[in-house]
Design a protein around this motif. Structure first.
Motif, PDB file in Angstrom:
ATOM      1  N   GLY A   1       0.782  -1.227   0.000  1.00  0.00           N
ATOM      2  CA  GLY A   1       0.000   0.000   0.000  1.00  0.00           C
ATOM      3  C   GLY A   1       0.814   1.277   0.000  1.00  0.00           C
ATOM      4  N   LEU A   2       2.070   1.199  -0.416  1.00  0.00           N
ATOM      5  CA  LEU A   2       2.932   2.379  -0.337  1.00  0.00           C
ATOM      6  C   LEU A   2       2.650   3.383  -1.458  1.00  0.00           C
ATOM      7  CD1 LEU A   2       6.212   0.555   0.684  1.00  0.00           C
ATOM      8  CD2 LEU A   2       4.892   2.141   2.089  1.00  0.00           C
ATOM      9  N   ASP A   3       2.236   2.901  -2.607  1.00  0.00           N
ATOM     10  CA  ASP A   3       1.910   3.826  -3.696  1.00  0.00           C
ATOM     11  C   ASP A   3       0.773   4.772  -3.292  1.00  0.00           C
ATOM     12  OD1 ASP A   3       1.336   5.102  -6.097  1.00  0.00           O
ATOM     13  OD2 ASP A   3       0.413   3.347  -7.001  1.00  0.00           O
ATOM     14  N   PRO A   4      -0.390   4.275  -2.876  1.00  0.00           N
ATOM     15  CA  PRO A   4      -1.443   5.210  -2.472  1.00  0.00           C
ATOM     16  C   PRO A   4      -1.076   6.031  -1.238  1.00  0.00           C
ATOM     17  CG  PRO A   4      -2.091   2.944  -2.023  1.00  0.00           C
ATOM     18  CD  PRO A   4      -0.859   2.871  -2.858  1.00  0.00           C
ATOM     19  N   ALA A   5      -0.297   5.458  -0.329  1.00  0.00           N
ATOM     20  CA  ALA A   5       0.101   6.219   0.863  1.00  0.00           C
ATOM     21  C   ALA A   5       0.985   7.397   0.495  1.00  0.00           C
ATOM     22  CB  ALA A   5       0.827   5.309   1.851  1.00  0.00           C
ATOM     23  N   LEU A   6       1.826   7.213  -0.506  1.00  0.00           N
ATOM     24  CA  LEU A   6       2.755   8.262  -0.918  1.00  0.00           C
ATOM     25  C   LEU A   6       2.143   9.261  -1.884  1.00  0.00           C
ATOM     26  CD1 LEU A   6       5.896   6.021  -1.470  1.00  0.00           C
ATOM     27  CD2 LEU A   6       5.876   8.043  -0.011  1.00  0.00           C
ATOM     28  N   ASP A   7       1.221   8.815  -2.741  1.00  0.00           N
ATOM     29  CA  ASP A   7       0.947   9.623  -3.932  1.00  0.00           C
ATOM     30  C   ASP A   7      -0.517   9.644  -4.343  1.00  0.00           C
ATOM     31  OD1 ASP A   7       1.973  11.297  -5.964  1.00  0.00           O
ATOM     32  OD2 ASP A   7       2.014   9.643  -7.388  1.00  0.00           O
ATOM     33  N   SER A   8      -1.432   9.738  -3.386  1.00  0.00           N
ATOM     34  CA  SER A   8      -2.847   9.826  -3.736  1.00  0.00           C
ATOM     35  C   SER A   8      -3.242  11.271  -4.027  1.00  0.00           C
ATOM     36  CB  SER A   8      -3.715   9.283  -2.598  1.00  0.00           C
ATOM     37  OG  SER A   8      -3.615   7.883  -2.521  1.00  0.00           O
ATOM     38  N   TRP A   9      -4.081  11.438  -5.015  1.00  0.00           N
ATOM     39  CA  TRP A   9      -4.632  12.745  -5.348  1.00  0.00           C
ATOM     40  C   TRP A   9      -5.970  12.504  -6.057  1.00  0.00           C
ATOM     41  CZ3 TRP A   9      -2.142  10.327  -9.282  1.00  0.00           C
ATOM     42  CH2 TRP A   9      -2.589  10.559 -10.575  1.00  0.00           C
ATOM     43  N   PRO A  10      -6.853  13.476  -6.155  1.00  0.00           N
ATOM     44  CA  PRO A  10      -6.728  14.836  -5.624  1.00  0.00           C
ATOM     45  C   PRO A  10      -6.750  14.865  -4.104  1.00  0.00           C
ATOM     46  CG  PRO A  10      -8.487  14.663  -7.282  1.00  0.00           C
ATOM     47  CD  PRO A  10      -8.093  13.273  -6.919  1.00  0.00           C
ATOM     48  N   VAL A  11      -6.098  15.864  -3.536  1.00  0.00           N
ATOM     49  CA  VAL A  11      -6.118  16.063  -2.098  1.00  0.00           C
ATOM     50  C   VAL A  11      -7.544  16.407  -1.658  1.00  0.00           C
ATOM     51  CG1 VAL A  11      -5.394  17.691  -0.303  1.00  0.00           C
ATOM     52  CG2 VAL A  11      -3.705  16.719  -1.852  1.00  0.00           C
ATOM     53  N   ASP A  12      -7.942  15.862  -0.518  1.00  0.00           N
ATOM     54  CA  ASP A  12      -9.255  16.180   0.046  1.00  0.00           C
ATOM     55  C   ASP A  12      -9.094  17.405   0.953  1.00  0.00           C
ATOM     56  OD1 ASP A  12     -11.690  16.331   1.364  1.00  0.00           O
ATOM     57  OD2 ASP A  12     -11.923  14.156   1.492  1.00  0.00           O
ATOM     58  N   GLU A  13      -9.237  18.588   0.369  1.00  0.00           N
ATOM     59  CA  GLU A  13      -9.020  19.818   1.127  1.00  0.00           C
ATOM     60  C   GLU A  13     -10.032  19.961   2.262  1.00  0.00           C
ATOM     61  OE1 GLU A  13      -8.634  23.276  -1.357  1.00  0.00           O
ATOM     62  OE2 GLU A  13      -7.543  22.161  -2.909  1.00  0.00           O
ATOM     63  N   THR A  14     -11.261  19.517   2.024  1.00  0.00           N
ATOM     64  CA  THR A  14     -12.288  19.590   3.074  1.00  0.00           C
ATOM     65  C   THR A  14     -11.889  18.744   4.270  1.00  0.00           C
ATOM     66  OG1 THR A  14     -14.034  19.959   1.434  1.00  0.00           O
ATOM     67  CG2 THR A  14     -14.713  19.183   3.612  1.00  0.00           C
ATOM     68  N   ASP A  15     -11.401  17.538   4.004  1.00  0.00           N
ATOM     69  CA  ASP A  15     -10.962  16.645   5.073  1.00  0.00           C
ATOM     70  C   ASP A  15      -9.778  17.247   5.826  1.00  0.00           C
ATOM     71  OD1 ASP A  15     -10.952  14.364   6.636  1.00  0.00           O
ATOM     72  OD2 ASP A  15      -9.719  13.218   5.244  1.00  0.00           O
ATOM     73  N   ILE A  16      -8.844  17.833   5.093  1.00  0.00           N
ATOM     74  CA  ILE A  16      -7.676  18.451   5.737  1.00  0.00           C
ATOM     75  C   ILE A  16      -8.110  19.591   6.659  1.00  0.00           C
ATOM     76  CG2 ILE A  16      -5.632  19.878   5.294  1.00  0.00           C
ATOM     77  CD1 ILE A  16      -5.078  18.092   2.869  1.00  0.00           C
ATOM     78  N   ASN A  17      -9.038  20.410   6.189  1.00  0.00           N
ATOM     79  CA  ASN A  17      -9.497  21.524   7.024  1.00  0.00           C
ATOM     80  C   ASN A  17     -10.237  21.036   8.268  1.00  0.00           C
ATOM     81  OD1 ASN A  17      -8.446  23.635   5.451  1.00  0.00           O
ATOM     82  ND2 ASN A  17     -10.182  23.549   4.041  1.00  0.00           N
ATOM     83  N   LYS A  18     -10.970  19.924   8.141  1.00  0.00           N
ATOM     84  CA  LYS A  18     -11.630  19.342   9.318  1.00  0.00           C
ATOM     85  C   LYS A  18     -10.590  18.845  10.318  1.00  0.00           C
ATOM     86  CE  LYS A  18     -15.960  17.841   7.158  1.00  0.00           C
ATOM     87  NZ  LYS A  18     -16.785  16.667   6.751  1.00  0.00           N
ATOM     88  N   ILE A  19      -9.539  18.225   9.803  1.00  0.00           N
ATOM     89  CA  ILE A  19      -8.469  17.741  10.681  1.00  0.00           C
ATOM     90  C   ILE A  19      -7.817  18.911  11.411  1.00  0.00           C
ATOM     91  CG2 ILE A  19      -6.168  16.685  10.687  1.00  0.00           C
ATOM     92  CD1 ILE A  19      -7.185  14.921   8.330  1.00  0.00           C
ATOM     93  N   LEU A  20      -7.552  19.977  10.676  1.00  0.00           N
ATOM     94  CA  LEU A  20      -6.901  21.148  11.284  1.00  0.00           C
ATOM     95  C   LEU A  20      -7.766  21.799  12.357  1.00  0.00           C
ATOM     96  CD1 LEU A  20      -5.343  22.767   8.093  1.00  0.00           C
ATOM     97  CD2 LEU A  20      -4.104  21.689   9.975  1.00  0.00           C
ATOM     98  N   SER A  21      -9.071  21.736  12.184  1.00  0.00           N
ATOM     99  CA  SER A  21      -9.960  22.350  13.180  1.00  0.00           C
ATOM    100  C   SER A  21     -10.307  21.401  14.315  1.00  0.00           C
ATOM    101  CB  SER A  21     -11.248  22.829  12.496  1.00  0.00           C
ATOM    102  OG  SER A  21     -11.968  21.728  11.951  1.00  0.00           O
ATOM    103  N   GLY A  22      -9.817  20.160  14.244  1.00  0.00           N
ATOM    104  CA  GLY A  22     -10.083  19.175  15.284  1.00  0.00           C
ATOM    105  C   GLY A  22      -9.069  19.219  16.394  1.00  0.00           C
ATOM    106  N   ASP A  23      -9.023  18.132  17.175  1.00  0.00           N
ATOM    107  CA  ASP A  23      -8.131  18.107  18.336  1.00  0.00           C
ATOM    108  C   ASP A  23      -7.189  16.903  18.344  1.00  0.00           C
ATOM    109  OD1 ASP A  23      -9.895  16.073  18.832  1.00  0.00           O
ATOM    110  OD2 ASP A  23     -10.660  16.880  20.728  1.00  0.00           O
ATOM    111  N   GLN A  24      -7.036  16.251  17.179  1.00  0.00           N
ATOM    112  CA  GLN A  24      -6.099  15.130  17.113  1.00  0.00           C
ATOM    113  C   GLN A  24      -4.666  15.635  17.248  1.00  0.00           C
ATOM    114  OE1 GLN A  24      -8.053  14.058  13.356  1.00  0.00           O
ATOM    115  NE2 GLN A  24      -7.886  11.911  13.988  1.00  0.00           N
ATOM    116  N   ASP A  25      -3.813  14.779  17.793  1.00  0.00           N
ATOM    117  CA  ASP A  25      -2.404  15.143  17.987  1.00  0.00           C
ATOM    118  C   ASP A  25      -1.668  15.021  16.655  1.00  0.00           C
ATOM    119  OD1 ASP A  25       0.183  15.599  18.734  1.00  0.00           O
ATOM    120  OD2 ASP A  25       0.321  13.915  20.142  1.00  0.00           O
ATOM    121  N   LEU A  26      -1.435  16.140  16.012  1.00  0.00           N
ATOM    122  CA  LEU A  26      -0.814  16.133  14.693  1.00  0.00           C
ATOM    123  C   LEU A  26       0.693  15.998  14.745  1.00  0.00           C
ATOM    124  CD1 LEU A  26      -2.997  18.832  12.894  1.00  0.00           C
ATOM    125  CD2 LEU A  26      -3.195  16.343  12.805  1.00  0.00           C
ATOM    126  N   THR A  27       1.259  15.868  15.921  1.00  0.00           N
ATOM    127  CA  THR A  27       2.691  15.569  16.040  1.00  0.00           C
ATOM    128  C   THR A  27       2.936  14.067  16.134  1.00  0.00           C
ATOM    129  OG1 THR A  27       2.746  15.706  18.462  1.00  0.00           O
ATOM    130  CG2 THR A  27       3.043  17.769  17.247  1.00  0.00           C
TER     131      THR A  27
END
Length: 359
Positions: free
Chosen positions: A111-137
């Protein structure tokens, strides 16, 4: 990459070989077949394996540099540091895209190909992650996101911005945490790829010996030929064809950085490297040693078309970007490049593979 990603199965037939007719005293003829044993398949497979490892090793090195440059932004988010990180991203793309002519083995099965190089980026999902409280470190947290929310193109989104005009001041807090951890995850994935093809690795041994998932050395050669066919088709019909058909930038790979044509040129170099055996600073036998002996005209066509595809894409990359072409409607040059890649794919499908299939 994941968009319209082909399946990477061990492929079908490799090539019909002509026979030499030898006259007989009776006026009849006998046939002497060219067989696999007439060629140094060990040398071809060893050369291919070495080239694959060198490509992945170079990718890992570039991914390390990208990670380092991204982390410099945490220390000092200046315009210069951002530009250096953007350049590091582009430089890491070259070996990755130059590996897409051999997307088989661990890159597919793990599964390294999709892990490395999937597109299009889900900008909506990214913005939800950024507004959440998961530990991004936490690497395990980011690794657990959907493939369209980490990897090359998520990093690209953060570094370049949705319109390609990211400012360094925008990279702070959770944005920067997410970016850094995504770069760490990407680097780890590239290490795994390089290790899987290092000398002594099981899959490399299976590939060069024609064992394990390969039913002989012929099957290993077949996998190489099919890999070239797959990526030529994907670039022409998917990477270029889909955005042209949709008349939209949404499905353009590397649209934030406007690096698309560079990506595609590296894909063509991947084809050339496996076909000729010559990649990076390594020279040796490739599939061309077989084709040249049996069907020299097919070999000449193959080399002419792959070189033509590379030069056309390089010229496009110097003058415009795929995103700009689609947005402006000035797509004639893109359509020309697409046709040249389709012609290359036809040569691989109709001449190279059949020339090899009956070995």
């Amino acid at each position: 990459m994941q968009y319209s990603r082909h399946s990477l199965l061990l492929a079908a037939s490799l090539a019909l070989l002509p026979v030499l007719l030898i006259g007989c005293d009776s006026g009849g003829s006998a046939q002497e077949e060219t067989t696999l044993s007439d060629f140094d398949t060990d040398a071809i497979l060893q050369q291919a394996a070495g080239n694959i490892f060198s490509t992945y090793s170079g990718l890992e090195s570039k991914a390390q540099t990208l990670e380092d440059e991204v982390k410099d932004l945490q220390e000092n988010a200046t315009r210069q540091n951002l530009e250096e990180a953007q350049q590091a991203w582009k430089e890491a793309r070259n070996p990755w895209e130059a590996s897409e002519g051999f997307l088989f083995g661990p890159v597919a099965t793990d599964g390294l190909d999709p892990a490395l190089d999937s597109w299009p980026v889900d900008e909506t999902d990214i913005n939800k992650i950024l507004s959440g409280d998961q530990d991004l470190t936490d690497k395990s947290v980011v690794e657990g996101f959907d493939d369209t929310a980490h990897g090359f193109h998520t990093i690209e989104f953060f570094l370049f911005g949705p319109e390609g005009n990211r400012s360094a001041s925008e990279l702070s807090g959770r944005n920067l945490q997410y970016l850094i951890t995504a770069a760490e995850v990407l680097h780890g994935d590239t290490e795994e790829l390089a290790n899987a093809w290092d000398e002594g690795a099981q899959f490399r041994s299976d590939f060069t010996s024609g064992s394990g998932p390969f039913s002989g050395k012929k099957a290993s050669l077949q996998q190489l030929a099919e890999g070239l066919n797959i990526i030529a088709n994907e670039v022409a019909s998917g990477k270029i064809g889909t955005p042209l058909n949709e008349q939209s930038i949404q499905s353009i790979e590397s649209k934030y950085s406007e690096n698309s044509f560079s990506d595609y040129a590296s894909n063509m170099r991947s084809i050339k490297g496996i076909y000729t055996g010559n990649a990076l600073d390594r020279t040796g036998p490739g599939l061309d040693t077989i084709v040249q002996e049996i069907a020299p005209e097919a070999n000449d066509t193959m080399m002419s078309r792959v070189n033509d595809a590379i030069s056309t894409l390089e010229e496009l990359n110097q003058n415009t970007s795929f995103r700009k072409a689609v947005e402006s409607g000035d797509i004639s040059g893109v359509e020309e490049a697409q046709q040249k890649i389709l012609d290359l794919r036809t040569t691989i499908q109709d001449e190279i593979k059949p020339t090899l299939s009956d070995l």
